[in-house]
Design an enzyme around this catalytic site. Structure first.
Site, short mmCIF file in Angstrom:
data_model
loop_
_atom_site.label_atom_id
_atom_site.label_comp_id
_atom_site.label_asym_id
_atom_site.label_seq_id
_atom_site.Cartn_x
_atom_site.Cartn_y
_atom_site.Cartn_z
N HIS A 64 0.87 -1.19 0.00
CA HIS A 64 0.00 0.00 0.00
C HIS A 64 0.89 1.23 0.00
O HIS A 64 1.64 1.46 0.96
CB HIS A 64 -0.90 -0.01 1.24
CG HIS A 64 -1.80 -1.21 1.30
ND1 HIS A 64 -3.01 -1.27 0.65
CD2 HIS A 64 -1.64 -2.42 1.88
CE1 HIS A 64 -3.57 -2.44 0.86
NE2 HIS A 64 -2.76 -3.18 1.60
N ASP A 154 -8.56 -4.90 -2.47
CA ASP A 154 -7.96 -5.21 -1.17
C ASP A 154 -8.32 -4.21 -0.08
O ASP A 154 -8.39 -3.01 -0.30
CB ASP A 154 -6.44 -5.30 -1.25
CG ASP A 154 -5.90 -5.79 0.08
OD1 ASP A 154 -6.17 -6.95 0.40
OD2 ASP A 154 -5.27 -5.01 0.80
N HIS A 234 -2.92 -12.43 1.62
CA HIS A 234 -2.61 -12.51 3.07
C HIS A 234 -3.39 -13.56 3.86
O HIS A 234 -4.19 -13.23 4.72
CB HIS A 234 -2.72 -11.13 3.72
CG HIS A 234 -3.94 -10.30 3.41
ND1 HIS A 234 -5.21 -10.79 3.36
CD2 HIS A 234 -4.05 -8.98 3.15
CE1 HIS A 234 -6.06 -9.83 3.08
NE2 HIS A 234 -5.38 -8.71 2.94
N ASN A 286 -5.48 -6.48 9.40
CA ASN A 286 -6.53 -7.31 8.79
C ASN A 286 -5.93 -8.16 7.69
O ASN A 286 -5.34 -7.58 6.77
CB ASN A 286 -7.62 -6.44 8.16
CG ASN A 286 -8.59 -5.90 9.16
OD1 ASN A 286 -8.61 -6.34 10.31
ND2 ASN A 286 -9.38 -4.93 8.74
N ASP A 313 2.22 -6.84 2.51
CA ASP A 313 1.05 -6.05 2.94
C ASP A 313 1.53 -4.79 3.68
O ASP A 313 0.93 -4.36 4.66
CB ASP A 313 0.10 -6.86 3.83
CG ASP A 313 -1.28 -6.21 3.97
OD1 ASP A 313 -1.49 -5.13 3.38
OD2 ASP A 313 -2.12 -6.79 4.65
N HIS A 317 0.72 3.85 8.19
CA HIS A 317 -0.34 4.71 8.73
C HIS A 317 0.31 5.88 9.45
O HIS A 317 1.46 5.77 9.94
CB HIS A 317 -1.24 3.94 9.69
CG HIS A 317 -2.17 2.99 9.01
ND1 HIS A 317 -3.19 3.41 8.19
CD2 HIS A 317 -2.24 1.63 9.01
CE1 HIS A 317 -3.84 2.36 7.72
NE2 HIS A 317 -3.27 1.26 8.19
O1 DOR Z 1 -4.29 -4.45 7.81
C1 DOR Z 1 -4.58 -4.08 6.69
N1 DOR Z 1 -4.28 -2.85 6.23
N2 DOR Z 1 -5.19 -4.96 5.88
C2 DOR Z 1 -5.70 -4.59 4.70
O2 DOR Z 1 -6.26 -5.43 4.03
C3 DOR Z 1 -5.58 -3.19 4.22
C4 DOR Z 1 -4.43 -2.52 4.85
C5 DOR Z 1 -4.41 -1.03 4.69
O3 DOR Z 1 -4.63 -0.56 3.58
O4 DOR Z 1 -4.13 -0.32 5.65
#
Ligand code: DOR
Length: 440
Positions: A64, A154, A234, A286, A313, A317
């Site tokens: 991401h 996703d 995942h 997740n 993954d 954040h």
């Molecule tokens: O933990 C997660 N974060 N799982 C996901 O499927 C999406 C991801 C996110 O984009 O932050």
């Protein structure tokens, strides 16, 4: 000055070509020129790789990057710099951005940003449904023509079986795999941690294993019905691995991935090691971190080849997304800069088979998404392949300090943990980046 670089005396591992030996690697500009013992290249720049592992640059099917739309969490520039530091020279970007790439013009704009800012090769993944809303299909044929290597919503599953079946049928005709986030929200909605011992002790809403297992079973059935190429993103549960093994034994075109986080950690990471529960929001992800039994099954899935790929993954954040109550914390782990070290640590502990792990980071992901048809030789050290490689100091210990990440996301539950193994240098498309000893 020629464009030649000679990596001398490395322990070279190239799973695609069955190489695992002390050799030299000669790079000519942007391509691999030779892999052999005792290469003489007088006019080459020499990198002494004695004592280091040398592998093809890692290929990540699941990252991401957050741009466009969520630049406070990360940008193409910052997150590809983090990828590079982690040894990843090719990454596939998930489409949970704003706007989401659900038509050709959005993908073209994204490719423009990638061309301008990316430090590594980035392949876009297009949406399965418009705005990832799960209601109607995205412009799948346009997305394929624009260069998307897979389709995924996703972060969200496609809950309608009919819509998912139609997406699989179209993806089959386009020759593009679907990477599905397997989840049944009827079971998982509101869940923030694996439903079990830790969620009960901490009073957290559970996210049951059955939410994933149900969806994996449904998705395999629909892949079988349509003959499509399905990639399961995942995986987190032992039963999911068993379902994939069964599907593959029946000859279905199913591939799958697991994250370093799910291979290394369990639900206990949320509670932390102390007497008082830590409620570590950095361990919220997740699908959630699950039990030790699940972790062992995921490791076995890599070791026996049932699971094809280790995919990060990587989910950066912002601090405020995690500095809050557990229930409100955004799920996801910033993973690029610890992935290689967690894998090396699991190898060091005897939990991961090195040959299987290296294949899962190099050639297997390439084959899962058919990337060898886009970039010949990708994920290998074959002559003529792109000069993408990673040098690892496999026994160098270091302590994770998220404040030193180049990723904008410092959200890792591994802060303060000592890992064994470090990325020492990376070459991406012939450009060398040296990290140096203990330069974490
Ligand atoms: O933990 C997660 N974060 N799982 C996901 O499927 C999406 C991801 C996110 O984009 O932050």
């Amino acid at each position: 000055m020629t464009g030649l670089t000679l990596f001398s005396g490395a322990h070279v591992i190239d799973p695609a070509n069955g190489i695992d030996a002390k050799l030299d690697v000669l790079v000519d500009g942007p391509v691999i020129a030779n892999v052999a013992a005792g290469i003489a290249a007088d006019d080459a720049r020499v990198v002494d790789a004695t004592g280091l592992l040398l592998l093809p640059g890692f290929v990540d099917l699941h990252a991401h990057l957050r741009e466009p739309g969520f630049e406070q969490k990360g940008t193409i520039e910052t997150e590809t710099a983090a990828a590079l530091r982690g040894g990843f020279t090719t990454i596939c970007a998930m489409p949970n951005t704003d706007p989401a790439p659900d038509d050709a013009s959005t993908v073209e704009a994204l490719k423009g940003r990638i061309g301008r800012d990316a430090h590594v090769r980035v392949f876009p993944i297009g949406c399965i449904t418009r705005e990832r809303a799960g209601l109607s299909l995205a412009e799948l044929s346009e997305l394929a023509d624009a260069g998307c290597v897979a389709f995924s919503d996703d972060g969200h599953p496609v809950t309608s079986p009919r819509l998912f079946r139609n997406a699989l049928a179209i993806s089959r005709s386009l020759g593009i795999p679907i990477s599905e986030h397997s989840d049944d929200p009827a079971l998982s909605a509101g869940g923030v941690a694996h439903e079990g011992r830790v969620s009960e002790r901490l009073g957290l809403r559970g996210y049951p294993a059955a939410a994933e297992i149900n969806a994996v079973a449904r998705n395999i059935e629909l892949a079988e019905a349509t003959g499509a190429r399905l990639h399961l993103a995942h995986l987190s549960c032992a039963r999911s691995v068993a379902l994939v093994a069964d599907a593959r034994a029946r000859g279905l075109n199913i591939t799958s991935e697991v994250t370093p986080s799910h291979l290394f950690l369990t639900e206990d990471a949320i509670a932390g090691p102390g007497r008082e529960p830590a409620y570590d929001t950095n361990a919220r992800i997740n699908p959630p971190l699950r039990t030790e039994e699940d972790r062992k099954a995921l490791l076995a899935g890599i070791n026996d080849g049932t699971i094809d790929a280790i995919a990060t993954d990587h989910a950066p954040h912002a601090t405020e997304d995690k500095l809050c109550e557990f229930d409100h914390a955004a799920p996801g782990i910033s993973c690029f800069e610890t992935a290689a070290a967690t894998i090396l640590t699991l190898i060091d502990r005897g939990e991961l088979d090195p040959a299987a792990a290296w294949a899962a980071l190099t050639i297997n992901p390439v084959r899962a998404f058919g990337l060898q048809h886009r970039v010949p030789g990708l994920g290998t050290l074959s002559v003529g392949a792109p000069a993408d490689l990673v040098l690892l100091a496999s026994s160098e210990a270091w302590t994770v300090d998220p404040a030193r990440f180049v990723s904008r996301g410092r959200n890792t539950p591994l802060g303060g943990i000592t890992l064994t193994g470090h990325v020492r240098a990376v070459m991406a498309s012939g450009k060398l980046w040296e990290m140096g000893a203990n330069d974490d």
